[in-house]
Design an enzyme around this catalytic site. Sequence first.
Site, PDB file in Angstrom:
ATOM      1  N   SER A 132      61.099   0.538  50.861  1.00  0.00           N
ATOM      2  CA  SER A 132      59.885   1.298  50.523  1.00  0.00           C
ATOM      3  C   SER A 132      59.242   1.746  51.822  1.00  0.00           C
ATOM      4  CB  SER A 132      58.918   0.385  49.767  1.00  0.00           C
ATOM      5  OG  SER A 132      57.630   0.975  49.678  1.00  0.00           O
ATOM      6  N   TYR A 152      53.893  -7.850  47.514  1.00  0.00           N
ATOM      7  CA  TYR A 152      54.863  -6.748  47.432  1.00  0.00           C
ATOM      8  C   TYR A 152      55.311  -6.337  48.836  1.00  0.00           C
ATOM      9  CZ  TYR A 152      56.759  -2.118  46.361  1.00  0.00           C
ATOM     10  OH  TYR A 152      57.566  -1.016  46.250  1.00  0.00           O
TER      11      TYR A 152
HETATM   12  N1  NAD Z   1      57.660   4.216  42.541  1.00  0.00           N
HETATM   13  C1  NAD Z   1      57.546   4.295  43.856  1.00  0.00           C
HETATM   14  O1  NAD Z   1      56.876   5.191  44.394  1.00  0.00           O
HETATM   15  C2  NAD Z   1      58.232   3.287  44.727  1.00  0.00           C
HETATM   16  C3  NAD Z   1      57.945   3.316  46.094  1.00  0.00           C
HETATM   17  C4  NAD Z   1      58.603   2.424  46.912  1.00  0.00           C
HETATM   18  C5  NAD Z   1      59.537   1.550  46.406  1.00  0.00           C
HETATM   19  N2  NAD Z   1      59.787   1.521  45.058  1.00  0.00           N
HETATM   20  C6  NAD Z   1      60.768   0.556  44.560  1.00  0.00           C
HETATM   21  O2  NAD Z   1      61.624   1.136  43.600  1.00  0.00           O
HETATM   22  C7  NAD Z   1      62.103   0.138  42.704  1.00  0.00           C
HETATM   23  C8  NAD Z   1      61.931   0.618  41.273  1.00  0.00           C
HETATM   24  O3  NAD Z   1      60.551   0.768  41.007  1.00  0.00           O
HETATM   25  P1  NAD Z   1      59.949   1.820  39.965  1.00  0.00           P
HETATM   26  O4  NAD Z   1      58.814   2.459  40.659  1.00  0.00           O
HETATM   27  O5  NAD Z   1      61.030   2.659  39.410  1.00  0.00           O
HETATM   28  O6  NAD Z   1      59.345   0.813  38.886  1.00  0.00           O
HETATM   29  P2  NAD Z   1      59.410   0.745  37.290  1.00  0.00           P
HETATM   30  O7  NAD Z   1      58.421  -0.277  36.918  1.00  0.00           O
HETATM   31  O8  NAD Z   1      59.285   2.119  36.696  1.00  0.00           O
HETATM   32  O9  NAD Z   1      60.884   0.213  37.011  1.00  0.00           O
HETATM   33  C9  NAD Z   1      61.285  -1.091  37.359  1.00  0.00           C
HETATM   34  C10 NAD Z   1      62.324  -1.594  36.373  1.00  0.00           C
HETATM   35  O10 NAD Z   1      62.713  -2.912  36.795  1.00  0.00           O
HETATM   36  C11 NAD Z   1      62.810  -3.727  35.635  1.00  0.00           C
HETATM   37  N3  NAD Z   1      62.650  -5.141  35.990  1.00  0.00           N
HETATM   38  C12 NAD Z   1      61.498  -5.821  36.255  1.00  0.00           C
HETATM   39  N4  NAD Z   1      61.758  -7.122  36.448  1.00  0.00           N
HETATM   40  C13 NAD Z   1      63.105  -7.274  36.315  1.00  0.00           C
HETATM   41  C14 NAD Z   1      63.977  -8.384  36.407  1.00  0.00           C
HETATM   42  N5  NAD Z   1      63.523  -9.613  36.649  1.00  0.00           N
HETATM   43  N6  NAD Z   1      65.306  -8.164  36.232  1.00  0.00           N
HETATM   44  C15 NAD Z   1      65.772  -6.938  35.956  1.00  0.00           C
HETATM   45  N7  NAD Z   1      64.993  -5.852  35.829  1.00  0.00           N
HETATM   46  C16 NAD Z   1      63.673  -6.019  36.018  1.00  0.00           C
HETATM   47  C17 NAD Z   1      61.713  -3.233  34.710  1.00  0.00           C
HETATM   48  O11 NAD Z   1      61.947  -3.626  33.356  1.00  0.00           O
HETATM   49  C18 NAD Z   1      61.785  -1.735  34.924  1.00  0.00           C
HETATM   50  O12 NAD Z   1      62.678  -1.121  34.027  1.00  0.00           O
HETATM   51  C19 NAD Z   1      61.317  -1.127  43.036  1.00  0.00           C
HETATM   52  O13 NAD Z   1      62.124  -1.990  43.831  1.00  0.00           O
HETATM   53  C20 NAD Z   1      60.145  -0.608  43.835  1.00  0.00           C
HETATM   54  O14 NAD Z   1      59.626  -1.556  44.711  1.00  0.00           O
HETATM   55  C21 NAD Z   1      59.146   2.358  44.211  1.00  0.00           C
END
Ligand code: NAD
Length: 284
Positions: free
Chosen positions: A147, A160
Amino acid sequence: MARDTQVFNAGTAVITGAGSGIGAGLARRAGALGMHVVVTDINEAAAAQTVAQITAAGGSAEAERVDVSIPEELDRLAELVFARHGEVRLLINNAGIETVGNTWEVSAARWEATLNINVHGVIHGVRAFVPRIIASGKEAWIGNLSSVGAFGQMPGQTAYTVTKHAVQAFSECLYLEMELKGLPIHVSAIVPGLMRTNIFNAETSAGEPGNATGHRRAMFEMMRDYGMDIDEGCRLFLEQMAEGKFWAHSHPDMSEQIIGGRIRFLQEQIPPIMPDLARQIAVE
Ligand SMILES: NC(=O)c1ccc[n+]([C@@H]2O[C@H](COP(=O)([O-])OP(=O)(O)OC[C@H]3O[C@@H](n4cnc5c(N)ncnc54)[C@H](O)[C@@H]3O)[C@@H](O)[C@H]2O)c1
């Protein structure tokens, strides 16, 4: 023509947390490019929905319920995928959660869940799959969800932020381990900036203090209003991975700015730099 159409046009992709957000976007893109996608998520219905999207678009996919915070579930997944498909070309350790709250106000269980999902989920994904990938003798690509938060500090999102610094460091060392061993396994740190996902869905999550709600809502609304379209970001990630790049950014300018701040912090050994946003949405 972008390299992803040649590199990811066949073979098996395994993506964790692919029931929503970036994981679902990466799964759709891998399916559209021609890979068979193993869509895994703790939420079985959400995983099935992503599979339905991929198959409706003419792709091939299957759903598996996997909780990445349990190492044995990742072992079981790796065993199952290799038994069924005999190889994995693309592994994306994506599942992650946000945790909001002052460090001392987040419950012990929530701290543990954040570390287990965001850090141990990535580590054990690699630990479970890599020996089998090596044994298959085939070239493979691994992407771990880092991230922009891996390069800065964000008070109120300490749990986080800690996990993303850890995933970044893990990915850097893993890259070098592959290089030292001369293995045909390409490692990338996927660095999203701001994507339009549900990670800050407006509710307070279990184990977060009640005063986290405002910060969560502000982040959710910012992502909804200014976040990059998920499919666009995921296309960029897979393009950069296919080119063998260690860094895969959605917002290179944002990454550069935050990394620049970190460089200054380290070089000048100044105290941590307060992000402007942190003051606007500080947890009370
Ligand atoms: N959205 C952003 O702008 C952003 C920025 C930086 C990093 N990220 C990273 O991207 C990744 C995805 O995030 P997102 O924004 O798509 O979030 P999101 O909440 O839309 O999706 C996350 C998914 O992970 C699943 N999940 C949660 N706990 C779990 C577990 N124990 N086992 C298996 N699955 C599990 C959830 O059910 C969900 O479907 C994360 O690692 C997040 O830190 C996102």
